[in-house]
Write an enzyme that holds these catalytic residues in place. Structure first.
Site, PDB file in Angstrom:
ATOM      1  N   GLY A   1       0.826  -1.200   0.000  1.00  0.00           N
ATOM      2  CA  GLY A   1       0.000   0.000   0.000  1.00  0.00           C
ATOM      3  C   GLY A   1       0.862   1.252   0.000  1.00  0.00           C
ATOM      4  N   SER A   2       0.341   2.334  -0.554  1.00  0.00           N
ATOM      5  CA  SER A   2       1.058   3.610  -0.500  1.00  0.00           C
ATOM      6  C   SER A   2       0.835   4.265   0.862  1.00  0.00           C
ATOM      7  CB  SER A   2       0.569   4.527  -1.616  1.00  0.00           C
ATOM      8  OG  SER A   2       0.931   3.990  -2.868  1.00  0.00           O
ATOM      9  N   GLY A   3       1.539   5.360   1.107  1.00  0.00           N
ATOM     10  CA  GLY A   3       1.402   6.061   2.374  1.00  0.00           C
ATOM     11  C   GLY A   3       2.571   5.798   3.312  1.00  0.00           C
ATOM     12  N   HIS A   4       3.537   4.987   2.847  1.00  0.00           N
ATOM     13  CA  HIS A   4       4.691   4.661   3.682  1.00  0.00           C
ATOM     14  C   HIS A   4       5.982   5.253   3.121  1.00  0.00           C
ATOM     15  CE1 HIS A   4       1.979   1.980   5.692  1.00  0.00           C
ATOM     16  NE2 HIS A   4       1.784   1.268   4.606  1.00  0.00           N
TER      17      HIS A   4
ATOM     18  N   LYS B   1       5.725  -7.479   2.659  1.00  0.00           N
ATOM     19  CA  LYS B   1       5.422  -7.256   4.072  1.00  0.00           C
ATOM     20  C   LYS B   1       4.244  -8.160   4.460  1.00  0.00           C
ATOM     21  CE  LYS B   1       4.896  -2.640   4.084  1.00  0.00           C
ATOM     22  NZ  LYS B   1       4.799  -2.423   2.613  1.00  0.00           N
TER      23      LYS B   1
ATOM     24  N   ASP C   1      -1.356  -8.307   0.775  1.00  0.00           N
ATOM     25  CA  ASP C   1      -0.067  -8.297   0.078  1.00  0.00           C
ATOM     26  C   ASP C   1       0.404  -9.715  -0.210  1.00  0.00           C
ATOM     27  OD1 ASP C   1       0.150  -5.540   0.022  1.00  0.00           O
ATOM     28  OD2 ASP C   1       1.328  -5.408   1.864  1.00  0.00           O
TER      29      ASP C   1
ATOM     30  N   HIS D   1      -0.250   0.829   9.638  1.00  0.00           N
ATOM     31  CA  HIS D   1      -1.505   1.399   9.147  1.00  0.00           C
ATOM     32  C   HIS D   1      -2.393   1.827  10.301  1.00  0.00           C
ATOM     33  CE1 HIS D   1      -0.176  -1.807   6.304  1.00  0.00           C
ATOM     34  NE2 HIS D   1      -0.229  -0.782   5.493  1.00  0.00           N
TER      35      HIS D   1
END
Lengths: 318, 318
Positions: A54-57, A105, A110, A216
């Site tokens: 996921g994006s945001g990291h 991860k 994922d 998250h």
């Protein structure tokens, strides 16, 4: 929600356009896909390295594309797994015929989607291996441990190793060895807000912190009153060293990771205590990393990751 | 105030201890002083480069100590100028006999104290030159313009130049040339809290942003409703390009700086628009920098810095 965004639905797309434009000397975007690829990939004779999630990291994972690191990063929507066909495109883009290692991860989406992409790649005749990072020791059951900042150490060490000529099986084995020696634990002070939802992922009282939150904002182990930095650092470090069973005379990599809005000043204050505690136990620090390596949008908090080193890993730390 | 700190009075001291411990291969602390110095300084025959100012802007300035960058960084208390005797110690520690260039951000306390330190150095027989960075074009009167993220470009370019052999006068001249071609403008969404005060530096409504805030939260030019990222980027860029008079065919360095808690995702979204606008005007981007280069603790916001390049500067951008 106060953010510099346009349409919340387009944040990942626009971020990737920005990254590709800013770093066009090092990476390129696969046309039509939310995948960034090392500019010179595939590199003949080299195992390809793909990660993502996921994006945001950010800077994970696209920020780790380059020499001695990743060949491609697959970007899902914010805090959401990328799709199998997207992962497949990344695999195809970096395979030189030497196979591709997938660094995943440990989140169910994922793991499932990278697995499916690996099957699709096999159908196209591309060898892959998958390794699953599960460094977050705040989760009791070892199989359910999430992948967090320790993932970056896998990128770095295995990235160097494949550049030096390890084949796919050897790279996967080394990656599993690094994962087996890496543990992290975090603590959060305030949540982040996913743009598409517009609402904070959790709430904490003004005087509360949460130990063991995931990247998250997944619930942690315990909520308690905020403690001084030295107490927080000691609690994180004690948990991590105990789980890793680091002993007198051993050597470690220390990564103090910022979750997003925690100033570098505070990360160094946490690092200071962690380093002093390790010195007091005669555990030596081979490499120190302090900064935002695996962020969670604007979450306030930090984590400590330790990697217990041996000679197998040390030779690939540049 | 939710922070990972111990006693608020000790944050700078403890941060510097953390930095010195984490990066002992590259820098050392001057015993008894809040000054970090490049490990191998003074370098014979090389002009020394010293910068500094109030803490809370990390990685500025200690994060810029190293090859092709600074020789020393002087850390004041949070958002407070360092004292003259402290600056003098930094000057003495890095002078190899070739003199020392002081890179000062334009805040009255900093200018006064660096000036006093320069006089004290002269009394001890050390040549110094001072340059004052005033890139923040949100302030109308040019003499009062504050030093912000553009300071990092001065560190980088002049750092490389003195490593390549420029003498003190030449280095000062080059620094003034870079400063003359650098402009920044920022926009903030939420304030930061100085640990010793415990209270946010300003307040903004939930739907407001402030254009032109300084790096310590100084009041900006205008408060308005939050705009989409593309509108914000265009407003910042237009102001900066107009003030710099950047024209069709010219070449720039672009720095999109995060003020603290703004995620990298948003900075890249802002960069994307800035880059597209520049491309549309046939202004080419020589170098892109996106990240937290000059932070303001956990302030939310960003700034755009442009450096209008010429051959004099370009040869020192590595």
């Amino acid at each position: 929600m106060k953010k510099f965004i346009n349409n919340p639905e387009n944040v990942v797309e626009e971020m990737l356009e920005g990254m590709a434009a800013a770093h066009s000397d090092e990476l390129r975007r696969l046309p039509g896909w939310n995948v960034l690829v090392r500019k010179d990939a595939p590199l003949p004779g080299k195992v390809g390295l793909v990660s993502g999630g996921g994006s945001g990291h950010e800077p994970a994972h696209a920020g780790y594309i380059g020499e001695n690191m990743l060949d491609a990063a697959v970007a899902g929507e914010v805090f959401t797994s990328p799709a199998p066909d997207q992962i497949l495109e990344a695999i195809k883009a970096v395979d030189s015929g030497s196979g591709v290692l997938l660094i995943v991860k440990n989140f169910s989406g994922d793991v499932m989607n990278f697995d499916m992409a690996a099957e699709m790649a096999a159908a196209e005749g591309i060898d892959t291996e998958q390794v699953v990072v599960k460094d977050d020791m705040a989760v009791e059951n070892e199989e359910d441990r999430r992948g967090t900042a320790g993932t970056v150490l896998v990128h770095k060490i295995v990235g160097t190793a494949v550049e030096e000529g390890l084949d796919l099986q050897e790279a996967a084995e080394l990656a599993r060895h690094v994962i087996g020696h890496t543990r992290s634990m975090g603590v959060s002070l305030s949540p982040s807000t996913v743009p598409a939802s517009g609402k904070p992922g959790f709430t904490l009282a003004d005087d509360e912190m949460e130990l063991g939150t995931g990247i998250h904002g997944e619930p942690g182990m315990e909520r308690k009153k905020i403690q001084p930095a030295d107490v927080v650092a000691e609690e994180l470090l004690n948990n991590v060293t105990a789980d890793l069973d680091v002993k007198n005379g051993e050597e470690v990599v220390v990564l103090v990771n910022g979750q997003g809005s925690t100033p570098l000043m505070e990360l160094y204050i946490v690092y200071r205590k962690a380093a002093a505690l390790l010195a007091g136990r005669n555990i030596s620090i081979h490499t120190s990393m302090v900064g935002e390596y695996m962020s969670s949008l604007e979450m306030a908090g930090c984590s400590i990751t330790l990697l217990k080193l041996d000679d197998t890993m040390k030779k690939y730390i540049t």
